[in-house]
Design an enzyme around this catalytic site. Structure first.
Site, PDB file in Angstrom:
ATOM      1  N   GLY A 190       0.809  -1.213   0.000  1.00  0.00           N
ATOM      2  CA  GLY A 190       0.000   0.000   0.000  1.00  0.00           C
ATOM      3  C   GLY A 190       0.842   1.262   0.000  1.00  0.00           C
ATOM      4  CB  THR A 191       3.833   2.237   1.951  1.00  0.00           C
ATOM      5  OG1 THR A 191       3.170   1.976   3.199  1.00  0.00           O
ATOM      6  CG2 THR A 191       4.735   3.439   2.102  1.00  0.00           C
ATOM      7  CG  ASN A 216      -5.735   4.020   8.459  1.00  0.00           C
ATOM      8  OD1 ASN A 216      -6.102   4.971   7.777  1.00  0.00           O
ATOM      9  ND2 ASN A 216      -4.708   4.082   9.281  1.00  0.00           N
ATOM     10  CD  GLN A 227      -7.645  -0.521   6.886  1.00  0.00           C
ATOM     11  OE1 GLN A 227      -8.451  -1.366   7.282  1.00  0.00           O
ATOM     12  NE2 GLN A 227      -6.382  -0.555   7.257  1.00  0.00           N
ATOM     13  CB  SER A 238      -1.819  -3.347   0.965  1.00  0.00           C
ATOM     14  OG  SER A 238      -0.800  -4.067   1.608  1.00  0.00           O
ATOM     15  N   GLY A 239      -2.023  -6.550  -0.180  1.00  0.00           N
ATOM     16  CA  GLY A 239      -2.422  -7.945   0.065  1.00  0.00           C
ATOM     17  C   GLY A 239      -2.690  -8.303   1.513  1.00  0.00           C
ATOM     18  CG  HIS A 240      -0.386  -6.604   4.942  1.00  0.00           C
ATOM     19  ND1 HIS A 240      -0.547  -6.177   6.238  1.00  0.00           N
ATOM     20  CD2 HIS A 240       0.020  -5.534   4.236  1.00  0.00           C
ATOM     21  CE1 HIS A 240      -0.230  -4.886   6.297  1.00  0.00           C
ATOM     22  NE2 HIS A 240       0.126  -4.475   5.096  1.00  0.00           N
ATOM     23  CB  THR A 266      13.041  -9.911  -9.481  1.00  0.00           C
ATOM     24  OG1 THR A 266      14.298  -9.656 -10.100  1.00  0.00           O
ATOM     25  CG2 THR A 266      12.649 -11.363  -9.695  1.00  0.00           C
ATOM     26  CB  CYS A 320       1.622   4.040  11.124  1.00  0.00           C
ATOM     27  SG  CYS A 320       0.709   2.936  10.074  1.00  0.00           S
TER      28      CYS A 320
HETATM   29  C1  LIG Z   1      -2.023  -0.364   5.859  1.00  0.00           C
HETATM   30  C2  LIG Z   1      -2.375   0.841   5.063  1.00  0.00           C
HETATM   31  C3  LIG Z   1      -1.463   1.391   4.149  1.00  0.00           C
HETATM   32  C4  LIG Z   1      -0.068   0.850   3.980  1.00  0.00           C
HETATM   33  O1  LIG Z   1      -0.069  -0.399   3.365  1.00  0.00           O
HETATM   34  P1  LIG Z   1       1.245  -1.331   3.463  1.00  0.00           P
HETATM   35  O2  LIG Z   1       0.966  -2.445   2.538  1.00  0.00           O
HETATM   36  O3  LIG Z   1       1.299  -1.788   4.882  1.00  0.00           O
HETATM   37  O4  LIG Z   1       2.396  -0.512   3.061  1.00  0.00           O
HETATM   38  C5  LIG Z   1      -1.855   2.487   3.416  1.00  0.00           C
HETATM   39  N1  LIG Z   1      -3.080   3.020   3.556  1.00  0.00           N
HETATM   40  C6  LIG Z   1      -3.988   2.527   4.416  1.00  0.00           C
HETATM   41  C7  LIG Z   1      -5.335   3.148   4.510  1.00  0.00           C
HETATM   42  C8  LIG Z   1      -3.662   1.419   5.206  1.00  0.00           C
HETATM   43  O5  LIG Z   1      -4.547   0.947   6.064  1.00  0.00           O
END
Ligand SMILES: *Cc1c(COP(=O)(O)O)cnc(C)c1O
Length: 390
Positions: A69-70, A149, A177, A197-199, A235, A323
């Site tokens: 996400g970042t 978030n 989110q 973001s996958g996680h 890669t 964060c």
């Molecule tokens: C977690 C989050 C991010 C960052 O994502 P990462 O994959 O952890 O770098 C960015 N924006 C929001 C709203 C998030 O909740």
């Protein structure tokens, strides 16, 4: 252990984990390889591209894989800024964006960009009228998150997209989110760029994507090889991408049922906390809210003390966002919705997933009913308050 910090990260889906396994041990070829051993990697990445695109009504060729996400947020803002600097140097964001957005625009400000930060109301909502007024001749990009978030507020993305389209301004949304948690459609909502973001949806950490509408100009953020149609060098993270694709497909297939189930537990927790714990305040919007988000402020309480005692009870939760916790500053999101510093300090975020049970929810509320009076009994502020009441 009771895990209620799913907005920080989620447990991996079993199916997604199993889908990844072969790409570490057997099909470990570099997806850019020219030999047939690389075909399985290449095909798996393209399957995942289709899987993640389908969830938001995008085309596979509009998906660019990143490390999360970042990176997607940085790339969207800085990549658009670089490509469009000749048109104008004005960006609009909201006051409650993630630090990946806030700090990216701060970097752009140092390069001469002007940034309008739209305030939010007490529920964390951006005003579409205020946005429309803020758009100028030299506005290049609007970046407003789909769902917050910390407090879970869901923005009127479709209306925001319509305004951006009307004025010919690009629209990026940080949907980290929201993606695979609530319905999103990039065409219906006029979204030009979208970060995920996958996680955050039971996929692996360290992998995400940026959706870029076909025809939108964007400078590369990573310089290097020719991966991702020369737009994102490095890669290819084959296993990570495969895991994210499988997790996206699974989450999308279960979305309706998961939303209903998680919402029911969320609303049960909110009702119990409001009825059984005095001097609390629900943060965020009551209905336009992520299904899994519960966020409260408890007066006369420090978030840190509350988290420590919850941890003693085996409960993982967070105060502010993952964060910002660790710093003593109260969350910029809680300040933006108008909370005074001393109240913003006593916030608690409980973020649920489809794995959360009603029994766990009750256990957490029961623990809070014991922890909060205990902390208040040690607070001089609370003592004064009680004295003044008498
Ligand atoms: C977690 C989050 C991010 C960052 O994502 P990462 O994959 O952890 O770098 C960015 N924006 C929001 C709203 C998030 O909740």
């Amino acid at each position: 252990m009771i895990y209620m910090d799913n907005a920080a990260t989620t447990r991996m889906s079993e199916r997604a984990f199993e889908a990844m396994r072969p790409f570490f041990m057997e099909q470990y070829a570099n997806a850019a390889g020219t030999y047939s051993f690389a075909n399985a990697s290449k095909e798996a990445v393209e399957t995942a591209r289709k899987q993640v695109a389908k969830v938001i009504g995008a085309k596979a060729n509009e998906i660019f894989f990143t490390c999360g996400g970042t990176e997607s947020d940085n790339w969207a803002l800085k990549g658009v800024a670089q490509a469009f600097a000749a048109k104008g140097k004005h960006i609009i964001i909201s006051a409650i964006e993630h630090h990946a957005i806030l700090h990216s625009v701060q970097a752009l400000e140092k390069q001469g960009w002007e940034v309008t930060v739209l305030p939010v109301d007490e529920f964390g909502m951006v005003s579409v009228e205020a946005l429309e007024k803020a758009i100028r001749e030299d506005t290049v990009l609007v970046s407003i998150m789909a769902a917050n978030n910390e407090i879970g507020t869901i923005q009127p993305i479709k209306e925001i997209g319509a305004v951006c389209r009307k004025y010919g301004v690009l629209f990026h949304t940080d949907a980290v989110q929201a993606y695979a948690h609530i319905p999103l459609d990039v065409n219906e909502m006029n979204i030009d760029l979208l970060s995920a973001s996958g996680h955050k949806f039971h996929g692996p950490k360290g992998v995400g994507f940026l959706y870029v509408r076909k025809g939108v100009r964007l400078m590369p953020f990573m310089d290097g090889g020719a991966q991702e149609k020369k737009r994102r060098a490095g890669t290819t993270n084959v296993a990570g991408i495969v895991g994210m694709g499988a997790a996206a497909q699974e989450a999308a297939a279960n979305m309706e049922a998961a939303m209903a189930k998680v919402r029911e537990i969320r609303d049960h927790m909110i009702a119990r906390i409001e009825n059984e714990i005095p001097y609390c305040r629900l943060n965020g919007h009551r209905t336009e809210r992520l299904p899994g988000n519960v966020n409260f402020c408890f007066r006369f309480i420090e978030g840190e003390g509350m988290l420590m005692l919850l941890d003693f009870n085996g409960i993982c939760a967070s105060s502010g966002s993952a964060c910002t916790s660790g710093s003593l500053d109260p969350s910029h999101v809680l300040l933006a919705i108008g909370l005074p510093h001393e109240i913003a300090h006593g916030s608690l975020r409980l973020s649920l997933s489809e794995e959360t049970t009603m029994e766990e929810a009750d256990k957490v509320v029961d623990a809070l009913k014991e922890i909060i009076p205990r902390l208040r009994s040690m607070s001089p502020l609370y003592e004064d308050f009680v004295k003044n009441q008498a």
